[in-house]
Design a protein around this motif. Structure first.
Motif, PDB file in Angstrom:
ATOM      1  N   MET A  43       0.818  -1.217   0.000  1.00  0.00           N
ATOM      2  CA  MET A  43       0.000   0.000   0.000  1.00  0.00           C
ATOM      3  C   MET A  43       0.849   1.264   0.000  1.00  0.00           C
ATOM      4  N   ALA A  44       1.961   1.261   0.749  1.00  0.00           N
ATOM      5  CA  ALA A  44       2.817   2.448   0.834  1.00  0.00           C
ATOM      6  C   ALA A  44       3.668   2.622  -0.420  1.00  0.00           C
ATOM      7  N   LYS A  45       3.808   1.532  -1.203  1.00  0.00           N
ATOM      8  CA  LYS A  45       4.616   1.543  -2.434  1.00  0.00           C
ATOM      9  C   LYS A  45       6.070   1.922  -2.145  1.00  0.00           C
ATOM     10  N   LYS A  46       6.541   1.533  -0.961  1.00  0.00           N
ATOM     11  CA  LYS A  46       7.941   1.707  -0.563  1.00  0.00           C
ATOM     12  C   LYS A  46       8.372   0.418   0.120  1.00  0.00           C
ATOM     13  N   ASP A  47       9.688   0.251   0.257  1.00  0.00           N
ATOM     14  CA  ASP A  47      10.174  -0.898   1.014  1.00  0.00           C
ATOM     15  C   ASP A  47       9.801  -0.735   2.478  1.00  0.00           C
ATOM     16  N   ALA A  48       9.569  -1.847   3.145  1.00  0.00           N
ATOM     17  CA  ALA A  48       9.206  -1.840   4.558  1.00  0.00           C
ATOM     18  C   ALA A  48       9.853  -3.036   5.250  1.00  0.00           C
ATOM     19  N   CYS A  49      10.043  -2.904   6.544  1.00  0.00           N
ATOM     20  CA  CYS A  49      10.537  -4.013   7.369  1.00  0.00           C
ATOM     21  C   CYS A  49       9.623  -4.143   8.569  1.00  0.00           C
ATOM     22  N   GLY A  50       9.464  -5.373   9.029  1.00  0.00           N
ATOM     23  CA  GLY A  50       8.672  -5.630  10.222  1.00  0.00           C
ATOM     24  C   GLY A  50       9.361  -6.673  11.070  1.00  0.00           C
ATOM     25  N   ALA A  51       9.118  -6.593  12.378  1.00  0.00           N
ATOM     26  CA  ALA A  51       9.748  -7.543  13.295  1.00  0.00           C
ATOM     27  C   ALA A  51       8.914  -7.690  14.549  1.00  0.00           C
ATOM     28  N   ASN A  52       9.087  -8.831  15.186  1.00  0.00           N
ATOM     29  CA  ASN A  52       8.581  -9.063  16.534  1.00  0.00           C
ATOM     30  C   ASN A  52       9.790  -9.441  17.371  1.00  0.00           C
ATOM     31  N   ALA A  53       9.884  -8.852  18.559  1.00  0.00           N
ATOM     32  CA  ALA A  53      11.011  -9.134  19.446  1.00  0.00           C
ATOM     33  C   ALA A  53      10.528  -9.164  20.878  1.00  0.00           C
ATOM     34  N   THR A  54      11.240  -9.928  21.716  1.00  0.00           N
ATOM     35  CA  THR A  54      10.816 -10.078  23.102  1.00  0.00           C
ATOM     36  C   THR A  54      12.017 -10.149  24.041  1.00  0.00           C
ATOM     37  N   ALA A  55      11.801  -9.720  25.274  1.00  0.00           N
ATOM     38  CA  ALA A  55      12.816  -9.792  26.327  1.00  0.00           C
ATOM     39  C   ALA A  55      12.095  -9.843  27.667  1.00  0.00           C
ATOM     40  N   THR A  56      12.797 -10.325  28.678  1.00  0.00           N
ATOM     41  CA  THR A  56      12.249 -10.316  30.034  1.00  0.00           C
ATOM     42  C   THR A  56      13.154  -9.459  30.904  1.00  0.00           C
ATOM     43  N   ILE A  57      12.537  -8.557  31.664  1.00  0.00           N
ATOM     44  CA  ILE A  57      13.280  -7.684  32.575  1.00  0.00           C
ATOM     45  C   ILE A  57      12.712  -7.837  33.978  1.00  0.00           C
ATOM     46  N   LYS A  58      13.446  -7.327  34.955  1.00  0.00           N
ATOM     47  CA  LYS A  58      12.950  -7.232  36.329  1.00  0.00           C
ATOM     48  C   LYS A  58      12.559  -5.777  36.550  1.00  0.00           C
ATOM     49  N   ARG A  59      11.288  -5.544  36.828  1.00  0.00           N
ATOM     50  CA  ARG A  59      10.814  -4.168  36.978  1.00  0.00           C
ATOM     51  C   ARG A  59      11.432  -3.482  38.189  1.00  0.00           C
ATOM     52  N   SER A  60      11.806  -4.253  39.213  1.00  0.00           N
ATOM     53  CA  SER A  60      12.438  -3.661  40.398  1.00  0.00           C
ATOM     54  C   SER A  60      13.776  -2.999  40.050  1.00  0.00           C
ATOM     55  N   GLU A  61      14.451  -3.472  39.002  1.00  0.00           N
ATOM     56  CA  GLU A  61      15.717  -2.867  38.582  1.00  0.00           C
ATOM     57  C   GLU A  61      15.515  -1.478  37.980  1.00  0.00           C
ATOM     58  N   ALA A  63      10.480   0.266  39.782  1.00  0.00           N
ATOM     59  CA  ALA A  63       9.038   0.097  39.574  1.00  0.00           C
ATOM     60  C   ALA A  63       8.574  -1.228  40.173  1.00  0.00           C
ATOM     61  N   GLY A  64       9.156  -1.617  41.320  1.00  0.00           N
ATOM     62  CA  GLY A  64       8.912  -2.939  41.875  1.00  0.00           C
ATOM     63  C   GLY A  64       7.828  -3.040  42.929  1.00  0.00           C
ATOM     64  N   LYS A  65       6.971  -2.037  43.025  1.00  0.00           N
ATOM     65  CA  LYS A  65       5.921  -2.084  44.045  1.00  0.00           C
ATOM     66  C   LYS A  65       5.086  -3.365  43.922  1.00  0.00           C
ATOM     67  N   TYR A  66       4.761  -3.957  45.053  1.00  0.00           N
ATOM     68  CA  TYR A  66       3.943  -5.170  45.196  1.00  0.00           C
ATOM     69  C   TYR A  66       4.655  -6.458  44.773  1.00  0.00           C
ATOM     70  N   ALA A  67       5.936  -6.378  44.376  1.00  0.00           N
ATOM     71  CA  ALA A  67       6.675  -7.607  44.064  1.00  0.00           C
ATOM     72  C   ALA A  67       6.963  -8.322  45.383  1.00  0.00           C
ATOM     73  N   PRO A  68       6.949  -9.612  45.451  1.00  0.00           N
ATOM     74  CA  PRO A  68       6.802 -10.562  44.351  1.00  0.00           C
ATOM     75  C   PRO A  68       5.360 -10.970  44.082  1.00  0.00           C
ATOM     76  N   ASN A  69       4.379 -10.451  44.854  1.00  0.00           N
ATOM     77  CA  ASN A  69       2.985 -10.855  44.610  1.00  0.00           C
ATOM     78  C   ASN A  69       2.548 -10.524  43.193  1.00  0.00           C
ATOM     79  N   VAL A  70       2.876  -9.337  42.750  1.00  0.00           N
ATOM     80  CA  VAL A  70       2.748  -8.994  41.338  1.00  0.00           C
ATOM     81  C   VAL A  70       4.153  -9.213  40.793  1.00  0.00           C
ATOM     82  N   SER A  71       4.308 -10.088  39.830  1.00  0.00           N
ATOM     83  CA  SER A  71       5.645 -10.572  39.457  1.00  0.00           C
ATOM     84  C   SER A  71       6.626  -9.451  39.148  1.00  0.00           C
ATOM     85  N   ASP A  72       7.852  -9.691  39.584  1.00  0.00           N
ATOM     86  CA  ASP A  72       8.940  -8.771  39.263  1.00  0.00           C
ATOM     87  C   ASP A  72       9.365  -8.947  37.811  1.00  0.00           C
ATOM     88  N   ASP A  73       9.272 -10.181  37.314  1.00  0.00           N
ATOM     89  CA  ASP A  73       9.596 -10.440  35.912  1.00  0.00           C
ATOM     90  C   ASP A  73       8.494  -9.908  35.010  1.00  0.00           C
TER      91      ASP A  73
END
Length: 188
Positions: A145-163, A166-176
Protein backbone atom coordinates in the motif's frame (compact mmCIF):
# COMPACT_ATOMS: atom_id res chain seq x y z
CA UNK A 1 43.93 -5.94 -19.27
CA UNK A 2 42.29 -2.50 -18.92
CA UNK A 3 38.90 -4.09 -19.61
CA UNK A 4 39.51 -6.67 -16.86
CA UNK A 5 40.46 -3.95 -14.34
CA UNK A 6 37.38 -1.91 -15.30
CA UNK A 7 35.18 -5.00 -14.91
CA UNK A 8 36.64 -5.78 -11.44
CA UNK A 9 36.18 -2.14 -10.33
CA UNK A 10 32.60 -2.08 -11.61
CA UNK A 11 31.82 -5.32 -9.77
CA UNK A 12 33.33 -3.90 -6.59
CA UNK A 13 31.28 -0.70 -6.83
CA UNK A 14 28.07 -2.62 -7.50
CA UNK A 15 28.68 -4.87 -4.45
CA UNK A 16 29.30 -1.78 -2.30
CA UNK A 17 26.03 -0.28 -3.52
CA UNK A 18 24.14 -3.44 -2.49
CA UNK A 19 25.65 -3.31 1.00
CA UNK A 20 24.51 0.24 1.74
CA UNK A 21 22.63 0.79 5.00
CA UNK A 22 18.93 1.54 4.64
CA UNK A 23 16.92 3.62 7.11
CA UNK A 24 13.31 2.91 8.02
CA UNK A 25 10.96 5.12 10.05
CA UNK A 26 8.69 3.37 12.52
CA UNK A 27 5.02 3.34 11.52
CA UNK A 28 3.26 4.34 14.77
CA UNK A 29 -0.06 2.93 13.61
CA UNK A 30 1.41 -0.58 13.28
CA UNK A 31 4.02 -0.58 16.07
CA UNK A 32 3.22 -1.48 19.65
CA UNK A 33 5.31 -2.08 22.73
CA UNK A 34 3.54 -4.47 25.08
CA UNK A 35 4.31 -5.79 28.54
CA UNK A 36 2.93 -8.69 30.54
CA UNK A 37 3.32 -9.97 34.08
CA UNK A 38 1.56 -12.33 36.48
CA UNK A 39 -0.92 -10.81 38.91
CA UNK A 40 -0.97 -12.56 42.30
CA UNK A 41 -0.41 -15.85 40.50
CA UNK A 42 -3.99 -15.72 39.22
CA UNK A 43 -3.51 -14.51 35.66
CA UNK A 44 -1.18 -12.92 33.16
CA UNK A 45 -1.98 -9.25 32.64
CA UNK A 46 -1.17 -7.71 29.26
CA UNK A 47 -0.93 -4.00 28.48
CA UNK A 48 0.56 -1.84 25.76
CA UNK A 49 1.74 1.62 24.85
CA UNK A 50 -0.17 3.31 22.03
CA UNK A 51 2.54 5.77 20.88
CA UNK A 52 5.96 4.70 19.68
CA UNK A 53 8.44 6.41 17.36
CA UNK A 54 11.92 5.74 16.10
CA UNK A 55 14.16 4.58 13.29
CA UNK A 56 15.83 1.38 12.21
CA UNK A 57 18.95 1.35 10.06
CA UNK A 58 19.99 -1.98 8.62
CA UNK A 59 22.62 -3.22 6.22
CA UNK A 60 21.49 -6.77 5.47
CA UNK A 61 24.52 -7.55 3.29
CA UNK A 62 27.00 -6.45 5.98
CA UNK A 63 24.76 -7.90 8.73
CA UNK A 64 24.82 -4.74 10.80
CA UNK A 65 22.23 -2.28 12.00
CA UNK A 66 21.02 0.07 14.67
CA UNK A 67 17.75 1.25 16.12
CA UNK A 68 16.46 3.90 18.46
CA UNK A 69 12.92 3.55 19.78
CA UNK A 70 11.05 5.99 22.00
CA UNK A 71 7.86 4.99 23.79
CA UNK A 72 5.45 7.60 25.18
CA UNK A 73 4.72 6.42 28.75
CA UNK A 74 1.57 8.56 28.92
CA UNK A 75 0.12 6.36 26.17
CA UNK A 76 0.06 3.26 28.43
CA UNK A 77 -3.13 1.32 27.83
CA UNK A 78 -4.15 -1.39 30.31
CA UNK A 79 -7.72 -1.52 29.04
CA UNK A 80 -9.00 0.19 32.20
CA UNK A 81 -8.98 3.97 32.77
CA UNK A 82 -8.63 3.65 36.55
CA UNK A 83 -5.68 1.28 36.26
CA UNK A 84 -4.12 3.47 33.53
CA UNK A 85 -4.05 6.34 36.07
CA UNK A 86 -2.59 4.05 38.76
CA UNK A 87 0.21 2.67 36.57
CA UNK A 88 1.12 6.18 35.36
CA UNK A 89 1.91 7.16 38.99
CA UNK A 90 5.23 7.35 40.82
CA UNK A 91 5.13 3.69 41.96
CA UNK A 92 5.28 2.49 38.37
CA UNK A 93 5.98 4.65 35.27
CA UNK A 94 5.93 8.11 36.94
CA UNK A 95 4.95 9.63 33.60
CA UNK A 96 5.15 13.26 34.72
CA UNK A 97 8.84 12.88 35.59
CA UNK A 98 9.68 10.28 32.94
CA UNK A 99 7.53 10.80 29.83
CA UNK A 100 9.46 8.30 27.70
CA UNK A 101 11.03 4.86 27.69
CA UNK A 102 13.89 4.44 25.24
CA UNK A 103 15.72 1.54 23.64
CA UNK A 104 19.01 2.22 21.84
CA UNK A 105 20.69 -0.71 20.16
CA UNK A 106 24.37 -1.52 20.53
CA UNK A 107 24.50 -4.51 18.15
CA UNK A 108 22.37 -6.44 15.68
CA UNK A 109 23.04 -10.20 15.86
CA UNK A 110 22.43 -12.37 12.79
CA UNK A 111 22.09 -16.11 12.41
CA UNK A 112 22.93 -16.68 8.77
CA UNK A 113 20.88 -14.12 6.86
CA UNK A 114 18.24 -13.76 9.59
CA UNK A 115 18.23 -11.15 12.33
CA UNK A 116 18.26 -13.22 15.54
CA UNK A 117 18.49 -10.61 18.30
CA UNK A 118 19.30 -7.01 19.11
CA UNK A 119 21.48 -5.97 22.04
CA UNK A 120 20.87 -2.54 23.46
CA UNK A 121 20.20 -0.26 26.39
CA UNK A 122 16.70 0.10 27.80
CA UNK A 123 15.96 3.22 29.85
CA UNK A 124 12.93 3.30 32.15
CA UNK A 125 12.48 5.99 34.82
CA UNK A 126 15.96 7.34 34.10
CA UNK A 127 17.61 3.94 34.78
CA UNK A 128 19.48 2.28 31.91
CA UNK A 129 20.11 -1.47 31.75
CA UNK A 130 21.42 -3.73 28.95
CA UNK A 131 18.74 -5.86 27.29
CA UNK A 132 18.80 -8.51 24.59
CA UNK A 133 15.67 -8.50 22.42
CA UNK A 134 15.19 -11.93 20.84
CA UNK A 135 13.77 -11.50 17.34
CA UNK A 136 11.02 -14.02 16.67
CA UNK A 137 10.29 -12.81 13.14
CA UNK A 138 11.86 -10.32 10.75
CA UNK A 139 10.87 -9.51 7.19
CA UNK A 140 11.67 -6.78 4.66
CA UNK A 141 9.85 -6.42 1.36
CA UNK A 142 7.96 -3.86 -0.73
CA UNK A 143 4.90 -2.57 1.15
CA UNK A 144 1.86 -3.15 -1.09
CA UNK A 145 0.00 0.00 0.00
CA UNK A 146 2.82 2.45 0.83
CA UNK A 147 4.62 1.54 -2.43
CA UNK A 148 7.94 1.71 -0.56
CA UNK A 149 10.17 -0.90 1.01
CA UNK A 150 9.21 -1.84 4.56
CA UNK A 151 10.54 -4.01 7.37
CA UNK A 152 8.67 -5.63 10.22
CA UNK A 153 9.75 -7.54 13.29
CA UNK A 154 8.58 -9.06 16.53
CA UNK A 155 11.01 -9.13 19.45
CA UNK A 156 10.82 -10.08 23.10
CA UNK A 157 12.82 -9.79 26.33
CA UNK A 158 12.25 -10.32 30.03
CA UNK A 159 13.28 -7.68 32.57
CA UNK A 160 12.95 -7.23 36.33
CA UNK A 161 10.81 -4.17 36.98
CA UNK A 162 12.44 -3.66 40.40
CA UNK A 163 15.72 -2.87 38.58
CA UNK A 164 13.94 0.16 37.09
CA UNK A 165 12.51 1.46 40.39
CA UNK A 166 9.04 0.10 39.57
CA UNK A 167 8.91 -2.94 41.87
CA UNK A 168 5.92 -2.08 44.04
CA UNK A 169 3.94 -5.17 45.20
CA UNK A 170 6.68 -7.61 44.06
CA UNK A 171 6.80 -10.56 44.35
CA UNK A 172 2.98 -10.86 44.61
CA UNK A 173 2.75 -8.99 41.34
CA UNK A 174 5.65 -10.57 39.46
CA UNK A 175 8.94 -8.77 39.26
CA UNK A 176 9.60 -10.44 35.91
CA UNK A 177 7.97 -8.54 33.07
CA UNK A 178 7.94 -9.77 29.48
CA UNK A 179 8.40 -7.00 26.93
CA UNK A 180 7.21 -7.56 23.38
CA UNK A 181 7.83 -5.20 20.48
CA UNK A 182 5.85 -5.52 17.26
CA UNK A 183 7.41 -3.10 14.79
CA UNK A 184 6.66 -2.04 11.24
CA UNK A 185 8.81 0.59 9.55
CA UNK A 186 8.77 2.26 6.12
CA UNK A 187 11.95 3.12 4.21
CA UNK A 188 12.83 6.83 4.22
Amino acid sequence: MKKLIALVLAAGFSTAALAAPETYVIDDSHTFARFSYTHLGFSTQESRFDKTKGKITIDRAAKTGSTEITIDTKSVNTGNDTFNSHIKGADFFDVEKFPTITFKSTKFNFSGDSLASVDGNLTIKGITKPVNLKVTSFKCQPHPMAKKDACGANATATIKRSEFNAGKYAPNVSDDVTLTMSVEAIKE
